[in-house]
Design an enzyme around this catalytic site. Structure first.
Site, short mmCIF file in Angstrom:
data_model
loop_
_atom_site.label_atom_id
_atom_site.label_comp_id
_atom_site.label_asym_id
_atom_site.label_seq_id
_atom_site.Cartn_x
_atom_site.Cartn_y
_atom_site.Cartn_z
N CYS A 35 43.17 41.78 35.09
CA CYS A 35 44.11 43.02 34.73
C CYS A 35 45.11 42.50 33.72
O CYS A 35 45.58 43.30 32.76
CB CYS A 35 44.43 43.63 35.93
SG CYS A 35 42.94 44.72 36.86
N CYS B 273 45.68 41.66 39.17
CA CYS B 273 44.74 40.32 39.12
C CYS B 273 44.88 39.80 37.69
O CYS B 273 45.36 40.28 36.56
CB CYS B 273 43.39 40.64 39.66
SG CYS B 273 42.30 41.06 38.45
N GLU C 127 43.00 49.51 38.05
CA GLU C 127 43.91 49.60 36.83
C GLU C 127 42.94 49.66 35.64
O GLU C 127 43.38 50.62 34.76
CB GLU C 127 44.74 48.40 36.73
CG GLU C 127 45.72 48.19 37.74
CD GLU C 127 45.21 47.04 38.80
OE1 GLU C 127 44.10 47.14 39.15
OE2 GLU C 127 45.96 46.02 39.06
ZN LIG Z 1 42.51 43.59 38.56
#
Ligand SMILES: [Zn+2]
Length: 131
Positions: free
Chosen positions: A94, A91, A58
Site C-alpha cells: 500500500c 503495508c 486502502e
Molecule cells: Zn496494504
C-alpha cells in the site's frame, strides 16, 4: 507529522463503519476497513478482499475513488475490524500504491487514540518509480 483534526476523526469513523458493516472473520476474512478523503471532500470506503493475492482495504477504497473519477486525495486511513477498531499503518504494498497515486496524500497513523498524520511520500522514501 501533524495531529489529526475533527475531519480526520470522521474519516476514521467512516473506515470503522465500513468494516463494521462488512466484517467477516470466518469466510472471506474481511477484517480491515479503510476510508480515503478526496481534495473535494468526498469520502470513499473499502474493505480488504482476501485471496492468494488479495487486496488491502486502502487499495479498495482508493480504487473505488478512482473508479468514480477522483484523482486528488487528501487523507487516507485504515482500521482493524472487530474488537478495538484501531488505526493500522499501511503495508509495504500500500505504501508503494500511495507513492504511485498520491505521494502528497496524508496518512493517519498512530495507536490507542494518539493519532497523527504523515505524508505518504515520507512512509516510503526512495520509492520505486516506473518512469
Ligand atoms: Zn496494504
Amino acid at each position: 507529522m501533524t495531529k489529526i483534526d475533527a475531519a480526520d476523526f470522521e474519516l476514521i469513523e467512516a473506515a470503522r463503519a465500513a468494516i463494521a458493516a462488512n466484517y467477516d472473520g470466518q469466510n472471506y476474512l474481511h477484517t480491515v476497513g479503510a476510508a480515503v478523503r478526496c481534495v473535494n471532500g468526498r469520502v470513499y470506503v473499502g474493505v480488504n478482499c482476501y485471496s492468494l493475492h488479495g487486496v488491502c482495504a486502502e487499495q479498495v477504497a482508493l480504487g473505488t475513488a478512482v473508479t468514480n473519477g477522483e484523482r486528488c486525495f487528501s487523507t487516507i486511513v485504515a482500521v482493524r475490524g472487530g474488537e478495538g477498531g484501531d488505526v493500522l499503518p499501511p503495508c509495504g504494498n500500500c505504501r508503494q500504491m500511495l507513492a504511485d497515486y498520491c505521494p502528497s496524500c496524508m496518512v493517519i497513523v498512530g495507536r490507542e487514540g494518539d493519532y497523527f498524520k504523515i505524508r505518504a511520500s515520507e512512509l516510503l522514501p526512495f520509492a520505486y518509480k516506473v518512469i
